[in-house]
Design a protein around this motif. Structure first.
Motif, PDB file in Angstrom:
ATOM      1  N   ALA A  53       0.756  -1.061  -0.047  1.00 46.44           N
ATOM      2  CA  ALA A  53       0.325   0.011   0.139  1.00 46.44           C
ATOM      3  C   ALA A  53       0.868   1.395  -0.111  1.00 46.44           C
ATOM      4  O   ALA A  53       0.797   2.351  -0.861  1.00 46.44           O
ATOM      5  N   GLN A  54       2.003   1.149   0.764  1.00 41.52           N
ATOM      6  CA  GLN A  54       2.710   2.525   0.651  1.00 41.52           C
ATOM      7  C   GLN A  54       3.546   2.418  -0.440  1.00 41.52           C
ATOM      8  O   GLN A  54       3.573   3.892  -1.026  1.00 41.52           O
ATOM      9  N   VAL A  55       3.837   0.608  -0.940  1.00 40.46           N
ATOM     10  CA  VAL A  55       4.306   1.192  -2.745  1.00 40.46           C
ATOM     11  C   VAL A  55       3.764   2.038  -2.973  1.00 40.46           C
ATOM     12  O   VAL A  55       4.221   3.249  -4.520  1.00 40.46           O
ATOM     13  N   VAL A  56       2.098   1.363  -3.290  1.00 42.95           N
ATOM     14  CA  VAL A  56       1.728   2.243  -4.394  1.00 42.95           C
ATOM     15  C   VAL A  56       0.846   3.591  -4.431  1.00 42.95           C
ATOM     16  O   VAL A  56       1.374   4.287  -5.002  1.00 42.95           O
ATOM     17  N   ASP A  57       1.229   4.226  -2.809  1.00 42.20           N
ATOM     18  CA  ASP A  57       0.567   5.516  -2.143  1.00 42.20           C
ATOM     19  C   ASP A  57       1.665   6.688  -2.800  1.00 42.20           C
ATOM     20  O   ASP A  57       1.717   7.444  -2.682  1.00 42.20           O
ATOM     21  N   THR A  58       2.711   6.146  -2.618  1.00 42.66           N
ATOM     22  CA  THR A  58       3.923   6.722  -3.196  1.00 42.66           C
ATOM     23  C   THR A  58       4.977   6.633  -4.487  1.00 42.66           C
ATOM     24  O   THR A  58       4.976   7.121  -4.389  1.00 42.66           O
ATOM     25  N   SER A  59       4.504   6.692  -5.450  1.00 42.46           N
ATOM     26  CA  SER A  59       4.563   5.772  -6.801  1.00 42.46           C
ATOM     27  C   SER A  59       3.712   6.759  -7.744  1.00 42.46           C
ATOM     28  O   SER A  59       2.945   6.923  -7.562  1.00 42.46           O
ATOM     29  N   PHE A  60       4.683   7.653  -8.368  1.00 48.85           N
ATOM     30  CA  PHE A  60       4.334   8.389  -9.632  1.00 48.85           C
ATOM     31  C   PHE A  60       4.321   8.514 -10.536  1.00 48.85           C
ATOM     32  O   PHE A  60       5.886   8.334 -11.000  1.00 48.85           O
ATOM     33  N   GLY A  61       3.553   8.975 -11.541  1.00 50.81           N
ATOM     34  CA  GLY A  61       4.438   9.079 -13.356  1.00 50.81           C
ATOM     35  C   GLY A  61       5.079   7.816 -13.433  1.00 50.81           C
ATOM     36  O   GLY A  61       4.114   6.436 -13.023  1.00 50.81           O
ATOM     37  N   ASP A  62       6.077   7.791 -14.210  1.00 48.45           N
ATOM     38  CA  ASP A  62       6.002   6.737 -15.039  1.00 48.45           C
ATOM     39  C   ASP A  62       6.902   5.499 -13.760  1.00 48.45           C
ATOM     40  O   ASP A  62       6.357   4.226 -13.844  1.00 48.45           O
ATOM     41  N   VAL A  65       3.303   3.756 -13.187  1.00 52.03           N
ATOM     42  CA  VAL A  65       3.104   2.947 -14.384  1.00 52.03           C
ATOM     43  C   VAL A  65       3.913   1.632 -13.987  1.00 52.03           C
ATOM     44  O   VAL A  65       3.239   0.559 -14.505  1.00 52.03           O
ATOM     45  N   GLN A  66       5.083   1.333 -13.897  1.00 52.10           N
ATOM     46  CA  GLN A  66       6.409   0.235 -13.825  1.00 52.10           C
ATOM     47  C   GLN A  66       5.750  -0.453 -12.785  1.00 52.10           C
ATOM     48  O   GLN A  66       5.244  -1.724 -12.862  1.00 52.10           O
ATOM     49  N   VAL A  67       5.783  -0.497 -11.639  1.00 54.41           N
ATOM     50  CA  VAL A  67       4.855  -0.980 -10.398  1.00 54.41           C
ATOM     51  C   VAL A  67       3.377  -1.585 -10.544  1.00 54.41           C
ATOM     52  O   VAL A  67       3.789  -2.634 -10.838  1.00 54.41           O
ATOM     53  N   ASP A 106      -7.123   5.656 -12.250  1.00 54.04           N
ATOM     54  CA  ASP A 106      -5.861   7.184 -13.449  1.00 54.04           C
ATOM     55  C   ASP A 106      -5.134   7.892 -12.546  1.00 54.04           C
ATOM     56  O   ASP A 106      -3.665   8.395 -13.276  1.00 54.04           O
ATOM     57  N   ALA A 107      -6.091   8.000 -11.829  1.00 57.31           N
ATOM     58  CA  ALA A 107      -4.598   9.475 -10.970  1.00 57.31           C
ATOM     59  C   ALA A 107      -3.394   8.734 -10.438  1.00 57.31           C
ATOM     60  O   ALA A 107      -3.090   9.035 -10.098  1.00 57.31           O
ATOM     61  N   VAL A 108      -3.774   7.474  -9.755  1.00 57.40           N
ATOM     62  CA  VAL A 108      -2.704   6.685  -9.267  1.00 57.40           C
ATOM     63  C   VAL A 108      -1.876   6.076 -10.602  1.00 57.40           C
ATOM     64  O   VAL A 108      -0.349   6.563 -10.437  1.00 57.40           O
ATOM     65  N   ASP A 109      -2.240   5.144 -11.513  1.00 54.93           N
ATOM     66  CA  ASP A 109      -1.843   4.761 -12.740  1.00 54.93           C
ATOM     67  C   ASP A 109      -2.201   5.210 -13.976  1.00 54.93           C
ATOM     68  O   ASP A 109      -3.275   5.154 -13.864  1.00 54.93           O
ATOM     69  N   ALA A 110      -1.213   5.476 -14.619  1.00 50.02           N
ATOM     70  CA  ALA A 110      -1.885   6.154 -15.676  1.00 50.02           C
ATOM     71  C   ALA A 110      -2.637   5.130 -16.598  1.00 50.02           C
ATOM     72  O   ALA A 110      -2.765   5.340 -18.052  1.00 50.02           O
ATOM     73  N   SER A 111      -2.136   3.715 -16.316  1.00 49.86           N
ATOM     74  CA  SER A 111      -1.926   3.003 -17.245  1.00 49.86           C
ATOM     75  C   SER A 111      -3.413   1.368 -16.597  1.00 49.86           C
ATOM     76  O   SER A 111      -2.925   0.597 -16.297  1.00 49.86           O
ATOM     77  N   SER A 112      -3.845   2.667 -15.662  1.00 45.15           N
ATOM     78  CA  SER A 112      -5.034   1.881 -14.544  1.00 45.15           C
ATOM     79  C   SER A 112      -6.394   0.802 -15.734  1.00 45.15           C
ATOM     80  O   SER A 112      -6.465   0.178 -15.119  1.00 45.15           O
ATOM     81  N   THR A 113      -6.143   1.406 -16.825  1.00 43.94           N
ATOM     82  CA  THR A 113      -7.257   0.463 -18.087  1.00 43.94           C
ATOM     83  C   THR A 113      -6.687  -1.120 -18.603  1.00 43.94           C
ATOM     84  O   THR A 113      -7.639  -1.717 -17.953  1.00 43.94           O
TER      85      THR A 113
END
Length: 186
Positions: A53-62, A65-67, A106-113
Protein backbone atom coordinates in the motif's frame (compact mmCIF):
# COMPACT_ATOMS: atom_id res chain seq x y z
CA UNK A 1 29.90 27.05 -17.98
CA UNK A 2 27.23 24.37 -17.52
CA UNK A 3 27.90 21.73 -14.97
CA UNK A 4 28.08 18.05 -15.91
CA UNK A 5 24.79 17.34 -14.07
CA UNK A 6 22.98 20.06 -15.99
CA UNK A 7 23.93 18.45 -19.32
CA UNK A 8 22.92 14.93 -18.29
CA UNK A 9 19.77 13.75 -20.10
CA UNK A 10 16.68 13.32 -17.95
CA UNK A 11 16.03 9.83 -16.65
CA UNK A 12 15.51 7.88 -13.46
CA UNK A 13 16.97 9.42 -10.34
CA UNK A 14 20.26 7.81 -9.51
CA UNK A 15 22.48 8.01 -6.51
CA UNK A 16 26.10 9.14 -6.94
CA UNK A 17 27.04 5.46 -7.43
CA UNK A 18 24.56 5.08 -10.30
CA UNK A 19 21.98 3.02 -8.40
CA UNK A 20 18.31 3.86 -9.02
CA UNK A 21 16.06 3.47 -5.96
CA UNK A 22 13.47 1.79 -8.21
CA UNK A 23 15.91 -0.99 -9.15
CA UNK A 24 15.77 -2.41 -5.63
CA UNK A 25 12.02 -2.18 -5.65
CA UNK A 26 11.69 -4.45 -8.70
CA UNK A 27 14.59 -6.79 -7.96
CA UNK A 28 13.97 -7.37 -4.26
CA UNK A 29 11.07 -5.60 -2.54
CA UNK A 30 8.15 -6.38 -4.87
CA UNK A 31 9.16 -10.04 -5.41
CA UNK A 32 9.37 -10.49 -1.64
CA UNK A 33 5.95 -8.87 -1.14
CA UNK A 34 4.45 -10.97 -3.95
CA UNK A 35 5.75 -14.14 -2.30
CA UNK A 36 4.33 -13.21 1.11
CA UNK A 37 0.93 -12.36 -0.39
CA UNK A 38 0.77 -15.64 -2.32
CA UNK A 39 1.84 -17.97 0.45
CA UNK A 40 2.57 -16.24 3.73
CA UNK A 41 0.86 -16.41 7.09
CA UNK A 42 -1.82 -13.86 7.89
CA UNK A 43 0.74 -11.80 9.84
CA UNK A 44 3.17 -11.88 6.90
CA UNK A 45 0.35 -10.93 4.54
CA UNK A 46 -0.72 -7.99 6.71
CA UNK A 47 2.89 -6.74 6.74
CA UNK A 48 3.28 -7.25 2.97
CA UNK A 49 -0.03 -5.52 2.24
CA UNK A 50 1.00 -2.54 4.37
CA UNK A 51 4.28 -2.24 2.50
CA UNK A 52 2.58 -2.67 -0.87
CA UNK A 53 0.00 0.00 0.00
CA UNK A 54 2.88 2.35 0.81
CA UNK A 55 4.66 1.55 -2.46
CA UNK A 56 1.49 2.21 -4.47
CA UNK A 57 0.75 5.39 -2.51
CA UNK A 58 4.24 6.83 -2.97
CA UNK A 59 4.77 5.94 -6.64
CA UNK A 60 4.06 8.66 -9.17
CA UNK A 61 4.22 9.08 -12.94
CA UNK A 62 6.37 6.53 -14.74
CA UNK A 63 7.24 4.82 -11.46
CA UNK A 64 3.53 4.19 -10.77
CA UNK A 65 3.06 2.81 -14.28
CA UNK A 66 5.99 0.44 -13.74
CA UNK A 67 4.66 -0.69 -10.36
CA UNK A 68 1.21 -1.35 -11.85
CA UNK A 69 2.80 -3.28 -14.70
CA UNK A 70 4.84 -5.39 -12.31
CA UNK A 71 1.78 -6.22 -10.21
CA UNK A 72 -0.19 -7.26 -13.32
CA UNK A 73 2.63 -9.32 -14.82
CA UNK A 74 3.74 -11.14 -11.65
CA UNK A 75 0.43 -12.45 -10.33
CA UNK A 76 0.06 -9.96 -7.50
CA UNK A 77 -3.42 -8.90 -8.64
CA UNK A 78 -4.49 -12.54 -8.56
CA UNK A 79 -3.21 -12.85 -4.98
CA UNK A 80 -5.04 -9.68 -3.96
CA UNK A 81 -8.34 -10.92 -5.38
CA UNK A 82 -7.85 -14.30 -3.70
CA UNK A 83 -7.23 -12.57 -0.36
CA UNK A 84 -10.36 -10.49 -0.79
CA UNK A 85 -12.41 -13.64 -1.36
CA UNK A 86 -10.83 -15.91 1.27
CA UNK A 87 -9.50 -13.91 4.19
CA UNK A 88 -11.64 -13.16 7.23
CA UNK A 89 -8.97 -10.88 8.70
CA UNK A 90 -10.31 -7.32 8.69
CA UNK A 91 -6.83 -5.80 8.28
CA UNK A 92 -6.22 -7.93 5.18
CA UNK A 93 -9.62 -7.06 3.71
CA UNK A 94 -9.22 -3.34 4.30
CA UNK A 95 -5.70 -3.01 2.96
CA UNK A 96 -6.52 -5.18 -0.06
CA UNK A 97 -9.54 -2.99 -0.85
CA UNK A 98 -7.39 0.13 -0.49
CA UNK A 99 -4.71 -1.22 -2.83
CA UNK A 100 -7.18 -2.45 -5.45
CA UNK A 101 -9.04 0.85 -5.39
CA UNK A 102 -5.82 2.79 -5.86
CA UNK A 103 -4.52 0.54 -8.63
CA UNK A 104 -7.80 1.02 -10.52
CA UNK A 105 -7.46 4.81 -10.33
CA UNK A 106 -6.19 6.81 -13.30
CA UNK A 107 -4.87 9.35 -10.81
CA UNK A 108 -2.52 6.72 -9.37
CA UNK A 109 -1.52 4.80 -12.51
CA UNK A 110 -1.88 6.23 -16.01
CA UNK A 111 -2.14 2.61 -17.23
CA UNK A 112 -4.92 1.67 -14.81
CA UNK A 113 -7.10 0.61 -17.75
CA UNK A 114 -4.82 -2.41 -18.17
CA UNK A 115 -5.18 -3.16 -14.46
CA UNK A 116 -8.98 -2.92 -14.71
CA UNK A 117 -8.98 -5.39 -17.62
CA UNK A 118 -6.94 -7.87 -15.57
CA UNK A 119 -9.09 -7.33 -12.49
CA UNK A 120 -12.20 -8.04 -14.56
CA UNK A 121 -10.65 -11.29 -15.78
CA UNK A 122 -10.00 -12.23 -12.14
CA UNK A 123 -13.54 -11.41 -10.95
CA UNK A 124 -12.29 -8.67 -8.64
CA UNK A 125 -15.40 -6.50 -8.91
CA UNK A 126 -17.66 -9.32 -7.80
CA UNK A 127 -15.21 -10.20 -5.01
CA UNK A 128 -15.31 -6.72 -3.52
CA UNK A 129 -19.11 -6.28 -3.54
CA UNK A 130 -19.80 -8.28 -0.34
CA UNK A 131 -17.59 -5.79 1.52
CA UNK A 132 -20.17 -3.08 0.81
CA UNK A 133 -22.36 -4.83 3.38
CA UNK A 134 -19.70 -4.68 6.10
CA UNK A 135 -20.49 -3.23 9.52
CA UNK A 136 -16.93 -1.86 9.74
CA UNK A 137 -16.75 1.79 8.65
CA UNK A 138 -13.22 1.71 7.18
CA UNK A 139 -13.99 -1.45 5.22
CA UNK A 140 -17.03 0.33 3.76
CA UNK A 141 -15.01 3.40 2.79
CA UNK A 142 -12.33 1.34 1.02
CA UNK A 143 -14.93 -0.89 -0.66
CA UNK A 144 -16.84 2.15 -1.91
CA UNK A 145 -13.64 3.70 -3.24
CA UNK A 146 -12.71 0.48 -5.03
CA UNK A 147 -16.19 0.17 -6.55
CA UNK A 148 -16.05 3.78 -7.69
CA UNK A 149 -12.66 3.31 -9.38
CA UNK A 150 -13.41 -0.10 -10.90
CA UNK A 151 -16.97 0.51 -12.07
CA UNK A 152 -16.16 1.56 -15.62
CA UNK A 153 -17.76 -1.39 -17.37
CA UNK A 154 -21.47 -1.35 -18.26
CA UNK A 155 -21.73 -5.03 -17.25
CA UNK A 156 -21.01 -4.04 -13.65
CA UNK A 157 -24.33 -2.19 -13.39
CA UNK A 158 -26.19 -5.44 -13.98
CA UNK A 159 -23.98 -7.24 -11.47
CA UNK A 160 -24.75 -4.56 -8.87
CA UNK A 161 -28.48 -4.84 -9.54
CA UNK A 162 -28.42 -8.64 -9.33
CA UNK A 163 -26.53 -8.65 -6.02
CA UNK A 164 -28.55 -5.95 -4.25
CA UNK A 165 -25.68 -3.49 -4.30
CA UNK A 166 -27.69 -0.70 -5.93
CA UNK A 167 -30.12 -0.71 -2.99
CA UNK A 168 -27.16 -0.80 -0.58
CA UNK A 169 -25.55 2.19 -2.30
CA UNK A 170 -28.84 4.10 -2.01
CA UNK A 171 -28.97 3.21 1.69
CA UNK A 172 -25.39 4.41 2.22
CA UNK A 173 -26.04 7.58 0.23
CA UNK A 174 -28.86 8.43 2.65
CA UNK A 175 -26.68 8.13 5.76
CA UNK A 176 -25.61 11.10 7.81
CA UNK A 177 -21.96 10.18 7.21
CA UNK A 178 -20.52 12.60 4.62
CA UNK A 179 -17.65 10.26 3.65
CA UNK A 180 -19.91 7.26 3.01
CA UNK A 181 -22.47 9.47 1.30
CA UNK A 182 -19.85 10.98 -1.04
CA UNK A 183 -18.51 7.60 -2.17
CA UNK A 184 -21.95 5.94 -2.38
CA UNK A 185 -23.18 8.71 -4.68
CA UNK A 186 -19.96 8.72 -6.72
Amino acid sequence: RASQAARRPPGPRRSPRGYSPMEGLFSSVLPSLASALAGGTDDERVEALGQLAQVVDTSFGDDAVQVGGYLREHGVLKSLVWLLEHSDAVAIQQTTLLILGNLASDAVDASSTLTKVRLKELGAFEALLPHLFSDVWLTLVYALGAVQNMCTDVEYVEVMQDTGVVARLQELAATEDPQLEKYAKG
